[in-house]
Design an enzyme around this catalytic site. Structure first.
Site, PDB file in Angstrom:
ATOM      1  N   HIS A  85      14.107  62.748  54.643  1.00  0.00           N
ATOM      2  CA  HIS A  85      13.216  63.843  55.044  1.00  0.00           C
ATOM      3  C   HIS A  85      13.484  65.096  54.218  1.00  0.00           C
ATOM      4  CE1 HIS A  85      10.944  62.705  58.824  1.00  0.00           C
ATOM      5  NE2 HIS A  85      11.646  61.598  58.563  1.00  0.00           N
ATOM      6  N   ASP A  86      14.753  65.364  53.945  1.00  0.00           N
ATOM      7  CA  ASP A  86      15.080  66.556  53.167  1.00  0.00           C
ATOM      8  C   ASP A  86      14.475  66.480  51.767  1.00  0.00           C
ATOM      9  OD1 ASP A  86      16.377  69.030  52.557  1.00  0.00           O
ATOM     10  OD2 ASP A  86      17.924  67.901  51.482  1.00  0.00           O
ATOM     11  N   VAL A  89      10.491  66.858  51.031  1.00  0.00           N
ATOM     12  CA  VAL A  89       9.818  68.155  51.109  1.00  0.00           C
ATOM     13  C   VAL A  89      10.562  69.141  50.215  1.00  0.00           C
ATOM     14  CG1 VAL A  89       9.103  70.033  52.630  1.00  0.00           C
ATOM     15  CG2 VAL A  89       9.129  67.686  53.487  1.00  0.00           C
ATOM     16  N   PRO A 177       5.961  60.444  54.887  1.00  0.00           N
ATOM     17  CA  PRO A 177       5.263  59.262  55.420  1.00  0.00           C
ATOM     18  C   PRO A 177       5.784  58.893  56.797  1.00  0.00           C
ATOM     19  CG  PRO A 177       5.884  58.901  53.147  1.00  0.00           C
ATOM     20  CD  PRO A 177       6.571  60.159  53.581  1.00  0.00           C
ATOM     21  N   THR A 197      15.803  49.001  56.408  1.00  0.00           N
ATOM     22  CA  THR A 197      16.515  47.768  56.719  1.00  0.00           C
ATOM     23  C   THR A 197      17.259  47.881  58.033  1.00  0.00           C
ATOM     24  OG1 THR A 197      18.271  46.298  55.976  1.00  0.00           O
ATOM     25  CG2 THR A 197      18.363  48.538  55.189  1.00  0.00           C
ATOM     26  N   ASP A 245      14.442  46.146  62.364  1.00  0.00           N
ATOM     27  CA  ASP A 245      14.778  44.766  61.999  1.00  0.00           C
ATOM     28  C   ASP A 245      15.263  44.063  63.259  1.00  0.00           C
ATOM     29  OD1 ASP A 245      15.828  42.402  61.099  1.00  0.00           O
ATOM     30  OD2 ASP A 245      17.378  43.313  59.834  1.00  0.00           O
TER      31      ASP A 245
END
Length: 328
Positions: A85-86, A89, A177, A197, A245
């Site tokens: 996330h870092d 952006v 996303p 995973t 998973d």
């Protein structure tokens, strides 16, 4: 993209079409380097950046990550997701760590992010040894690597020297996303950055697949019948969580890809990865060549950690990862 859904897009998976390293590419990060005695350059990333200024930094990060994950193994995926996330952006600048009204961290899409307390703990310990030397961004980048290793994943060398950013905006967190995108959008995004995973997703994010796919009032027909029943049992409430998973949820391996041909992909994007002709060959390659998955993952993570980093006089070294220095 729904702001109320959050996914463990924990491993920055593919780079899809362009992510696969060519022969020799990425080896610089995967081999163990002999560090030079000095690191004279302040405006480039270097494996020796803290060699003299804070030689204990990596050991502290590694020890703290191990301590936290021993208490809660799910933090491994959380730290990798936090790093993703870092870097998604404004590049890798620690902006996701800033904790103020209107920051990325306060955005609806960031509500299920975890691991902040791990970074704060590491930073506090490092500040005792090397005050105002090690950036929060470098800490998060190395912590994501150590978290990967802790659950059986590959090791890669992390160069250091990133500075921390000065701004963070909640609206920009929408760029990450979230699991509903089409393949074209995902290809474009990962070509500019680096699937998962291990980790979990909120049951609320897959309710439509289980009960009302595309408004039909029926489940998604692409789901395996037994897997569908399993998901319905696990997701009795939208606030519950389910493993990405279902086969080896606690282990770093290529089983995620092996599940896709079996119609056991949790997110709608998972199914699209296997059905789209552009990405299906990659899924097959990763599913049946685990060593390729391990190698490519390490290369992709190394690349991700170098996206649009602030260097030299750009940014600053936050003394507290929650705030820019002028506010602390």
């Amino acid at each position: 993209m729904q702001s109320s859904t959050s996914f463990l897009f924990v491993f920055l998976v593919l780079y899809l079409l362009s992510a696969f390293a060519h022969p020799g590419e990425g080896e610089d990060y995967l081999k163990v380097h002999k560090l030079p005695a000095t690191s004279p350059y302040e405006d480039v990333l270097s494996f020796a950046y803290y060699y003299q200024k804070c030689p204990e930094a990596e050991a502290i990060i590694n020890q703290k990550v191990a301590e936290w994950i021993n208490k809660d193994y799910t933090l491994a995926a959380s730290l990798i997701r936090l790093h993703f996330h870092d870097c998604s952006v404004r590049g890798c600048d620690g902006s996701i760590l800033l904790n103020h009204e209107g920051s990325e961290r306060k955005a609806d899409v960031s509500k299920t992010l975890r691991g902040f307390e791990v970074i704060d703990d590491i930073k506090a310990e490092i500040e005792k040894k090397c005050p105002k030397i090690v950036s929060c961004t470098d800490i998060l980048t190395a912590a994501a690597r150590d978290a990967t290793v802790s659950v059986g994943g590959p090791y890669w060398m992390v160069p250091y020297g990133r500075k921390d950013g000065l701004v963070s905006f909640a609206k920009e967190a929408q760029l990450v996303p979230m699991g509903h995108e089409d393949i074209t959008s995902l290809v474009e995004f990962y070509q500019s950055k680096g699937a998962h995973t291990i980790g979990r997703a909120s049951c609320g994010s897959i309710q439509d697949r289980l009960f009302n796919y595309s408004g039909t009032g029926k489940p998604d027909p692409s789901l395996d019948a037994q897997y569908l029943n399993y998901l319905k049992r696990k997701c009795r409430w939208s606030s519950d969580y389910v493993d990405l998973d279902a086969t080896t949820p606690k282990t770093f391996d290529a089983e995620y890809y092996s599940n896709l041909p079996k119609k056991m992909g949790l997110l709608s994007t998972d199914e699209k990865l296997y059905s789209d002709p552009r990405t299906a060959p990659l899924v097959s390659a990763l599913a049946y060549q685990p060593s390729l998955f391990f190698y490519q993952f390490g290369v992709s993570m190394a690349k991700l950690g170098n996206v649009q980093c602030l260097l030299g006089n750009e940014g600053e070294i936050h003394t507290n990862c929650n705030f820019v220095n002028s506010k602390y």
